[in-house]
Structure formats: structure tokens, C-alpha cells
Motif scaffolding. Structure first.
Motif, short mmCIF file in Angstrom:
data_model
loop_
_atom_site.label_atom_id
_atom_site.label_comp_id
_atom_site.label_asym_id
_atom_site.label_seq_id
_atom_site.Cartn_x
_atom_site.Cartn_y
_atom_site.Cartn_z
N LYS A 124 0.82 -1.22 0.00
CA LYS A 124 0.00 0.00 0.00
C LYS A 124 0.85 1.27 0.00
O LYS A 124 0.32 2.37 -0.08
N THR A 125 2.18 1.11 0.10
CA THR A 125 3.07 2.26 0.23
C THR A 125 3.96 2.47 -0.99
O THR A 125 4.20 3.61 -1.39
N ALA A 164 7.17 3.69 6.17
CA ALA A 164 5.77 3.87 5.75
C ALA A 164 5.05 4.84 6.69
O ALA A 164 4.29 5.71 6.22
N ALA A 165 5.29 4.73 7.98
CA ALA A 165 4.65 5.63 8.94
C ALA A 165 5.08 7.08 8.67
O ALA A 165 4.26 8.01 8.73
N ARG A 167 6.17 8.32 5.74
CA ARG A 167 5.59 8.75 4.47
C ARG A 167 4.11 9.11 4.59
O ARG A 167 3.64 10.01 3.92
N HIS A 168 3.40 8.36 5.42
CA HIS A 168 1.96 8.57 5.54
C HIS A 168 1.58 9.48 6.71
O HIS A 168 0.39 9.71 6.96
N ALA A 170 1.80 8.87 9.88
CA ALA A 170 1.09 8.10 10.91
C ALA A 170 1.90 8.08 12.20
O ALA A 170 3.08 7.79 12.20
N LEU A 176 -1.24 3.98 11.21
CA LEU A 176 -0.70 3.54 9.92
C LEU A 176 -1.66 2.54 9.28
O LEU A 176 -2.00 2.66 8.10
N THR A 179 -4.79 4.34 8.06
CA THR A 179 -4.51 5.15 6.87
C THR A 179 -4.45 4.29 5.61
O THR A 179 -4.88 4.72 4.53
N LEU A 180 -3.93 3.07 5.75
CA LEU A 180 -3.75 2.19 4.60
C LEU A 180 -4.92 1.22 4.40
O LEU A 180 -4.84 0.30 3.58
#
Length: 197
Positions: A124-125, A164-165, A167-168, A170, A176, A179-180
Motif C-alpha cells: 500500500k506504500t 511507511a509511517a 511517508r503517511h 502516521a 498507519l 490510513t492504509l
């Protein structure tokens, strides 16, 4: 809540999920790796035959675990390191199943760990041709590690979730996952407790 979790990776001696022969653990606090641990394990009796395919993958030989702690002897250490953290793994279903099955095979009670799959997070990232751990970890800035070394793999998983956290935006693993459109898996309640509820 801060970005706190423990990344975990198992290697197995054979196709039995109870055949844990190595574990890697990485503790993350506030989005930073603060502790690591990894060790060899004597797989539980009845699940301790090393198959050629598995040995070819991780390089662990039966002789390597002769003086290693048994599953029972090392279980408290493993659980003590993980504490009550959400466990993160690449294909978390596999690693959580190893944990549960090896505990089952030795008559131990496995704590009710929650988990998040770094493979799902990576899908998802990142936009990748493959989401195998080396490729996903490289996208997260963690390249050139010894794949199928349990500790190195756990570090790679941790890096994917940390990246990922970031980038998003979170703050923690739950944010996280939300969000995904993923979920932090909750352990199934024992049948008796479900019946009483």
C-alpha cells in the motif's frame, strides 16, 4: 501514541510451522530501533528434522542448533523481549503461526499477540515489481542485508513500517493501519471466553 512495536522473523527447519530454528527480534520505540536480539532455537521434538529446501534457504544446519536453547527454554526470553507490543512481520500470518504452533507443540501458552503485516504495508506504500522483503526493504532505504538471517529480516521489516509511517504521517501502528485501510490483527478469543460473552 508513539510508533512502538516489535518486528519478528522466524526461520523454520522444515514445512511444519512448529519447526522454529531461529528468531530475530527488533524493538522500535518512537520510530527508532532501540534494541535487537536474535538466536538459534532447537525446534520442538517431532518438528526437528531439517529439510534440504529449508537449509538451502537459511543455511542453518542441524549441527548449528545442537547447543541452542530449546523452544521451551527460550520462550520466556522471546516473550519478554516482545512484551505487549504489536508484532510486525513480513507475511505476519506465517510468523505468528510459527509462534503459536511451536508453543502448542510444547504445551506452552502463547500470549495473545496483535500483529501488523509489513508485506501488506509495503503493497500500500510502494510501487514495486515485487514486494518480497529485499525489494520492499530497499524501497524503505534498507538495502543489502542478509536475507533469511532472522535478525536481518526483522530489521528490514521494522524499517518498512518506520518508513511507511513517516511517508503517511502516521503516529503509531494503529494510525498507519487505518490510513492504509489495513488492520492490526487481534488474536481470536478462546472459545470458552466467546461462549461466556
Amino acid at each position: 501514541m508513539p510508533l512502538d512495536f516489535t518486528a519478528i522473523d522466524f526461520e523454520t527447519a522444515n514445512s511444519s510451522p512448529a519447526s522454529a530454528c531461529s528468531v530475530g527480534l527488533v524493538r522500535v520505540r518512537g520510530g527508532e530501533v532501540v534494541a535487537t536480539a536474535g538466536w538459534l532455537i532447537q525446534p520442538p521434538p517431532g518438528h526437528d528434522e531439517f529439510q534440504e529446501w529449508n537449509v538451502r534457504i537459511h543455511g542453518i544446519q542441524p549441527s548449528d542448533v545442537l547447543s541452542a536453547a530449546t523452544w521451551v527454554d527460550q520462550f520466556d526470553r522471546l516473550c519478554g523481549f516482545a512484551g505487549a507490543d504489536v508484532l510486525v512481520a513480513h507475511n505476519a500470518g506465517f510468523d505468528l503461526n510459527v509462534l503459536r504452533r511451536a508453543a502448542e507443540a510444547t504445551g506452552m501458552l502463547c500470549p495473545p499477540y496483535r500483529s501488523l503485516c509489513s508485506l501488506q504495508v509495503a503493497r500500500k506504500t510502494y510501487q514495486l515489481d515485487s514486494y518480497r522483503l529485499p525489494m520492499a526493504a530497499a524501497a524503505a532505504g534498507f538495502a543489502e542485508f542478509s536475507h533469511h538471517d532472522a535478525l536481518a529480516d526483522a530489521r528490514a521489516c521494522a524499517q518498512i513500517v518506520i518508513d511507511a509511517a513517516r511517508r503517511h504521517g502516521a503516529a503509531d501502528v494503529h494510525a498507519l493501519a487505518e490510513t492504509l485501510s489495513l488492520r492490526v490483527t487481534e488474536p481470536a478469543a478462546p472459545a470458552l471466553e466467546r461462549a461466556v460473552a
